[in-house]
Design a protein around this motif. Structure first.
Motif, short mmCIF file in Angstrom:
data_model
loop_
_atom_site.label_atom_id
_atom_site.label_comp_id
_atom_site.label_asym_id
_atom_site.label_seq_id
_atom_site.Cartn_x
_atom_site.Cartn_y
_atom_site.Cartn_z
N ARG A 99 39.02 61.72 23.33
CA ARG A 99 38.54 60.93 22.19
C ARG A 99 37.97 59.59 22.69
O ARG A 99 38.71 58.65 22.93
N HIS B 175 42.27 66.79 24.22
CA HIS B 175 42.26 65.87 23.07
C HIS B 175 41.42 64.64 23.40
O HIS B 175 41.79 63.50 23.10
N HIS C 12 45.18 67.68 30.77
CA HIS C 12 45.52 69.06 30.45
C HIS C 12 45.55 69.96 31.67
O HIS C 12 46.19 71.01 31.67
N VAL D 19 44.31 63.66 27.33
CA VAL D 19 45.50 64.24 27.94
C VAL D 19 45.09 64.94 29.23
O VAL D 19 44.05 65.62 29.27
N GLY E 76 50.70 60.10 20.03
CA GLY E 76 50.75 61.13 18.99
C GLY E 76 50.44 62.52 19.51
O GLY E 76 50.73 63.52 18.84
N HIS E 77 49.87 62.61 20.71
CA HIS E 77 49.59 63.90 21.33
C HIS E 77 50.51 64.19 22.51
O HIS E 77 50.18 64.98 23.39
N GLY E 78 51.66 63.53 22.50
CA GLY E 78 52.70 63.86 23.46
C GLY E 78 52.61 63.18 24.82
O GLY E 78 53.35 63.54 25.74
N PHE F 260 47.09 56.79 19.69
CA PHE F 260 46.51 58.13 19.62
C PHE F 260 47.15 59.06 20.64
O PHE F 260 47.55 60.19 20.31
N LEU F 261 47.27 58.62 21.89
CA LEU F 261 47.80 59.48 22.95
C LEU F 261 49.28 59.75 22.76
O LEU F 261 49.75 60.87 23.03
N GLY G 241 48.57 61.24 30.55
CA GLY G 241 47.29 60.97 29.91
C GLY G 241 46.60 59.79 30.55
O GLY G 241 47.14 59.14 31.46
N ASP H 125 42.37 71.19 24.87
CA ASP H 125 43.71 70.70 25.22
C ASP H 125 43.70 69.28 25.75
O ASP H 125 44.77 68.66 25.88
#
Length: 306
Positions: free
Chosen positions: A48, A46, A68, A66, A105-107, A102-103, A76, A44
């Motif tokens: 990277r 993500h 999480h 993120v 794109g992951h909300g 990138f972040l 994030g 969760d």
């Protein structure tokens, strides 16, 4: 000479650690720990890591993901470091842009980043729309030449053990860690609820030194601890020092940390590092008592991603 930014590969671990050590020498980073963080990251998160590469050589890094384990969604982080001898080549800008995309794109809607407290670093962040938040000090103690406070005898009813003594059942240490982390000053609230993940990510981390981690125990229960991290050669760092709320005000964390530092010096470690929020007066005073000196400061910057 063209700078490119790409995702981390397993063979990048040593180069990644080398840049981190050069840019941030107050934190421990080894090829083994870098590889471990990548392979054991929570799904969760993500997580990277990124690298900036010039002529086949890694000159910049980023750790991003993120938050999480925060009860508040959409948060994030992206911490970017470029080798101090390879600045002003565009690596930092390219990494930041890649990380933000990138972040988002992951909300992630609120992005935090630690920035060294230097005019050039702060200007870099502010130019890109980040605003300053809290700050924290890095502190260094010369274990080889410095003088530690004398070892103290534990008070009646208190026993000092090591984390290694809990190898068969580390759950009590997880419970203590989960309680104390809630009181750490931070922009992002953290909740430890996943014991199995803690076993992997924290208890199994290659930098954790269970033998040098000291735990104060009352009636068989861990009530204070000072977590030791080491690079296996000469550098020691305090990962966390804390006390369960019901046992605070008795000097138990100080007792545990003093014991750990004495044993680290006896084991041959020559430098000790730690970090404190600049507003954490009590812990800064304790570390001054040990002989730590401030060696650098970081500022937490934040940006709302649109």
């Amino acid at each position: 000479m063209t700078v490119i930014v790409r995702g981390f590969r397993p063979e990048d671990a040593e180069g990644f650690a080398r840049v981190r050590r050069a840019a941030l020498p107050f934190m421990l980073s080894t090829a083994e720990s870098v590889a471990f963080d990548v392979t054991h990251a929570h799904p969760d998160a993500h997580y990277r890591p990124l690298v900036a590469e010039e002529d086949g050589q890694i000159i910049g890094t980023a750790q991003l993901g993120v938050a999480h384990d925060s009860p508040e969604p959409g948060q994030g982080y992206a911490n970017v470091y470029v080798h101090p001898e390879r600045l002003r080549r565009g690596a930092g800008s390219l990494i930041v842009r890649t990380a933000e995309e990138f972040l988002a794109g992951h909300g992630v809607t609120t992005l935090y980043s630690w920035v060294l407290d230097a005019p050039g670093n702060r200007a870099f962040a502010e130019k890109r729309g980040y605003r300053a938040s809290r700050s924290a000090h890095f502190l260094r103690l010369d274990l080889a030449q410095g003088t530690l406070p004398p070892l103290q005898r534990p008070p009646a009813g208190v026993e000092l053990r090591t984390a290694a003594d809990f190898a068969d059942d580390p759950r009590p240490l997880f419970d203590l860690d989960a309680e104390t982390v809630q009181d750490e000053p931070s922009d992002i609230d953290t909740e430890f609820t996943d014991y199995e993940y803690w076993l992997t990510e924290t208890w199994g981390h290659p930098l954790l030194d269970r033998e040098l981690t000291t735990v104060a125990v009352v009636d068989g229960r861990p009530v204070a601890f000072s977590v030791a991290r080491t690079d296996g050669t000469s550098r020691y760092a305090t990962g966390m020092t804390g006390t369960a709320r019901a046992y605070r005000g008795r000097g138990l964390a100080k007792l545990a940390k003093n014991d750990s530092l004495h044993r680290a010096r006896a084991a041959g470690y020559t430098e000790a590092f730690t970090g404190n929020d600049t507003e954490n007066g009590p812990m800064l005073a304790i570390n001054k008592w040990f002989g730590y000196e401030i060696c650098a400061t970081e500022v937490r910057y934040v940006r709302e991603l649109g």
